[in-house]
Design a protein around this motif. Structure first.
Motif, short mmCIF file in Angstrom:
data_model
loop_
_atom_site.label_atom_id
_atom_site.label_comp_id
_atom_site.label_asym_id
_atom_site.label_seq_id
_atom_site.Cartn_x
_atom_site.Cartn_y
_atom_site.Cartn_z
N ILE A 22 10.10 36.58 -46.63
CA ILE A 22 8.97 37.12 -45.86
C ILE A 22 9.43 37.51 -44.45
O ILE A 22 9.05 38.55 -43.91
CB ILE A 22 7.81 36.10 -45.84
N GLY A 23 10.29 36.66 -43.88
CA GLY A 23 10.83 36.97 -42.56
C GLY A 23 11.66 38.25 -42.58
O GLY A 23 11.60 39.07 -41.67
N PHE A 24 12.41 38.44 -43.65
CA PHE A 24 13.23 39.65 -43.84
C PHE A 24 12.34 40.90 -43.81
O PHE A 24 12.64 41.89 -43.15
CB PHE A 24 13.97 39.53 -45.18
N VAL A 35 1.60 37.13 -48.16
CA VAL A 35 1.81 35.68 -48.01
C VAL A 35 0.84 34.92 -48.90
O VAL A 35 1.23 34.00 -49.64
CB VAL A 35 1.62 35.28 -46.52
N LEU A 36 -0.42 35.31 -48.87
CA LEU A 36 -1.45 34.59 -49.64
C LEU A 36 -1.24 34.73 -51.14
O LEU A 36 -1.34 33.76 -51.89
CB LEU A 36 -2.85 35.10 -49.26
N ILE A 37 -0.94 35.95 -51.57
CA ILE A 37 -0.77 36.19 -53.02
C ILE A 37 0.41 35.38 -53.57
O ILE A 37 0.27 34.65 -54.56
CB ILE A 37 -0.62 37.71 -53.32
N TYR A 85 2.47 28.06 -41.49
CA TYR A 85 3.93 28.07 -41.38
C TYR A 85 4.48 29.46 -41.72
O TYR A 85 5.26 30.05 -40.96
CB TYR A 85 4.54 27.00 -42.30
N LEU A 86 4.02 29.99 -42.86
CA LEU A 86 4.53 31.29 -43.30
C LEU A 86 4.09 32.41 -42.34
O LEU A 86 4.83 33.36 -42.09
CB LEU A 86 4.09 31.59 -44.73
N LEU A 87 2.86 32.28 -41.80
CA LEU A 87 2.40 33.31 -40.85
C LEU A 87 3.18 33.23 -39.54
O LEU A 87 3.43 34.27 -38.91
CB LEU A 87 0.90 33.16 -40.58
N ALA A 88 3.58 32.03 -39.15
CA ALA A 88 4.42 31.90 -37.95
C ALA A 88 5.77 32.58 -38.18
O ALA A 88 6.32 33.23 -37.29
CB ALA A 88 4.61 30.43 -37.59
N ILE A 89 6.28 32.45 -39.40
CA ILE A 89 7.54 33.13 -39.76
C ILE A 89 7.34 34.65 -39.67
O ILE A 89 8.19 35.37 -39.15
CB ILE A 89 7.99 32.73 -41.20
N VAL A 90 6.20 35.13 -40.19
CA VAL A 90 5.90 36.57 -40.11
C VAL A 90 5.86 36.99 -38.63
O VAL A 90 6.42 38.04 -38.26
CB VAL A 90 4.54 36.88 -40.80
N ALA A 91 5.23 36.18 -37.79
CA ALA A 91 5.12 36.53 -36.37
C ALA A 91 6.50 36.59 -35.70
O ALA A 91 6.76 37.49 -34.90
CB ALA A 91 4.23 35.52 -35.65
N ALA A 93 1.49 28.78 -32.19
CA ALA A 93 2.79 29.47 -32.09
C ALA A 93 2.66 30.90 -32.61
O ALA A 93 3.19 31.85 -32.02
CB ALA A 93 3.85 28.72 -32.88
N THR A 94 1.93 31.06 -33.71
CA THR A 94 1.73 32.40 -34.30
C THR A 94 1.01 33.31 -33.31
O THR A 94 1.45 34.45 -33.07
CB THR A 94 0.90 32.29 -35.60
N ILE A 95 -0.06 32.80 -32.72
CA ILE A 95 -0.84 33.61 -31.77
C ILE A 95 0.02 33.97 -30.55
O ILE A 95 0.05 35.13 -30.13
CB ILE A 95 -2.13 32.87 -31.36
N LEU A 96 0.74 32.97 -30.03
CA LEU A 96 1.58 33.24 -28.85
C LEU A 96 2.67 34.27 -29.16
O LEU A 96 2.93 35.17 -28.36
CB LEU A 96 2.24 31.93 -28.37
N LEU A 97 3.29 34.11 -30.33
CA LEU A 97 4.34 35.07 -30.72
C LEU A 97 3.77 36.49 -30.83
O LEU A 97 4.40 37.46 -30.40
CB LEU A 97 4.95 34.66 -32.07
#
Lengths: 270, 289
Positions: A93-95, A135-137, A172-178, A251-255
């Motif tokens: 997902i990060g990729f 991410v959700l799917i 966690y996964l959304l923070a990775i996306v951010a 962290a996600t919002i800040l990023l």
């Protein structure tokens, strides 16, 4: 209509990644079936290792779940969650996230795209929103695959805790996306961005592991997003780390805010 | 009314000059030609006006709105055709137009008319388009919602002469509707055909800003003359050149003076022409060099 709320860029981002989402969902679903389905074959061996203390050396590296590896929950956490979701899914997902803007810069498609009346903040926000369905799917189809396999092999698992585990994986996964999107606006070459993203995830894993193993370096585990997921505690006992959930969401919002500010002031030299 | 207005607009890429102290305006309803060779600063100017690049200093306004603060509002009334046109290859032409339409929140009132002029395979993926087809799609998306101003960077690149002509006719029609067009080009014949006014940019600075006809008339006439006598004997201006037996010079004086001077010689051939835009362009570049 207010263009901010129309989510046209988000919808297009989802459509652009739809095939990838389907392929990844299939792969992680199959992986969940294979790993959960493997447990009966390993159960006796793992029981023997647990009785003889053979699992003890793993606990300093993999945490308390290693001691519980001969149970279905411990096995599932270590093999499926810690490796395939927390590390490999995060890398995948990060990729994708780390090239979400840079590929447009590299291919110069951003030139025409940005001629439309959309703000740079809106582009970042909607690209992020557009990656959430992926991410959700993947996350929930993997969960369904685990439920299906668990029932098929006759193991017991609290499906309420399982659902909670997949809920706490979302921030966690959304923070990775951010993190990925931030890299994608800083680094204009998508391959370079992807390599940096992988390095960040591996570094976070190393920080968490080293922090657990070496008491003098305990503080470094706080720099790893993985530390705040506590998926084992949720899967085994249903104990949700609310503070961790809040830290990951913050962290996600800040990023995202940092990404928007950076992108807003960036020269788009094509 | 000025639709585009810049005051000392300057863009530096670190230490490297992109454009410096550009001051010009584009009036409503005019076709403004922005001329200069590659690397002169045309694209930098456009990309700064559209907010892709942050200006180093100066000011720029489109419809009286500051490009620093109101770029999203400005883009609601601006169409753009980039010079190096890159479009999402994985989408079909129709999907791209639908996507862009959804971002503009306006009725696509010129879409049908444009699709009649520029016939492209809308259902085919863009990665299968030829360069000309992509250029047509670029033109369609820029004009489809009939914006007040369209900024074009080499818009006819890749179009065959017939399509170019259709495009010029379409631009002229838009002009009759008081739409404004900013055309950056190095194809001088194109600018000569359709532009009302031009700005010439050289090494990031504006070296000329004038009405096309005024510029031509100010530049005078080019005279080429062949006489039976030795060319060196001809009493022409100081900057007169002799080339392959032809006497060549430029005059901004009354042509009658020269016709009387010619009568003193035996004329073999005579050629008197207005300055073309190309001559003016070369003149500006040679002069400043």
């Amino acid at each position: 209509m207010n263009s901010i709320l129309s989510f046209k860029i988000a919808i297009q981002t989802f459509k652009d990644n739809f095939k990838t989402t389907i392929i990844l969902t299939g792969l992680f679903g199959i992986m969940a079936v294979v790993y959960a389905g493997m447990f009966p074959s390993f159960k006796d061996l793992l029981d023997q290792m647990a009785e003889s203390g053979g699992l003890d050396p793993f606990s300093s590296f993999f945490g308390p779940a290693a001691m519980d590896m001969n149970s279905y929950v411990g096995f599932l956490y270590l093999e499926m969650y810690q490796i395939f979701i927390i590390i490999i899914l995060a890398i995948v997902i990060g990729f994708i996230a780390s090239s979400i803007v840079s590929k447009e810069v590299e291919l110069k498609t951003i030139d025409l795209f940005m001629s439309n009346p959309v703000s740079r903040k809106q582009i970042i926000f909607e690209k992020f929103i557009g990656l959430i369905p992926m991410v959700l799917i993947i996350n929930f189809i993997t969960m369904i695959a685990i439920i299906f396999t668990t029932s098929a092999i006759g193991e017991t698992l609290d499906f309420g805790y399982l659902f909670l585990t997949h809920i706490i994986l979302i921030p966690y996964l959304l923070a990775i996306v951010a993190i990925g999107i931030l890299i994608s606006v800083i680094i204009d070459e998508k391959m370079k961005g992807a390599i940096i993203m992988i390095a960040v995830i591996i570094a976070m894993y190393v920080y968490q592991t080293m922090g657990q193993m070496i008491s003098s370096l305990e503080f470094i585990k706080y720099f790893s997003l993985m530390y705040y997921t506590n998926a084992y505690e949720v899967l085994k006992f249903g104990k949700v780390d609310v503070a961790g959930f809040i830290i990951l969401s913050t962290a996600t919002i800040l990023l995202l805010i940092i990404t928007m500010i950076y992108f807003e002031h960036k020269d788009l030299r094509l | 009314m000025n639709v585009i207005e810049t005051k000392n607009l300057t863009k530096y890429y670190g230490e490297v000059k992109g454009v410096e102290n550009l001051t010009f305006s584009v009036k409503k309803g005019e076709i403004f030609g922005f001329l200069g060779p590659n690397g002169a600063g045309k694209t930098t100017t456009i990309r700064t006006l559209l907010g892709y690049l942050n200006k180093t200093s100066g000011e720029a306004y489109i419809f009286g709105k500051n490009i620093d603060d109101e770029i999203v509002d400005i883009k609601k009334e601006v169409g753009y055709i980039p010079g190096d046109l890159n479009i999402y290859g994985h989408l079909t032409g129709k999907q791209l137009l639908d996507f862009f339409s959804s971002l503009r929140h306006r009725e696509m009132i010129l879409l049908d008319e444009l699709l009649k002029i520029f016939n492209i395979p809308l259902e085919r993926k863009i990665k299968g388009y030829s360069k000309g087809m992509k250029q047509m799609l670029g033109i369609i998306q820029a004009f489809m919602d009939d914006p007040e101003i369209v900024i074009m960077d080499e818009p006819t690149s890749g179009l065959d002469p017939l399509l170019q002509q259709k495009f010029y006719d379409f631009l002229r029609k838009q002009k009759t509707k008081r739409k404004t067009m900013f055309l950056s080009s190095h194809i001088l014949s194109e600018v000569d055909k359709i532009c009302d006014r031009i700005g010439i940019i050289k090494e990031g600075e504006l070296v000329a800003l004038e009405n096309v006809d005024t510029l031509k008339s100010k530049s005078g006439k080019k005279i080429k003359l062949k006489i039976k006598e030795k060319p060196e004997k001809f009493k022409g201006p100081k900057d007169m050149k002799i080339h392959d037996g032809w006497i060549e010079f430029v005059t901004t004086d009354n042509i009658d003076i020269w016709i009387k001077e010619f009568s003193k010689y035996t004329i073999i051939d005579l050629d008197i022409n207005d300055f073309s835009l190309e001559d003016i362009f070369i003149h500006y570049y040679e002069m400043k060099s």
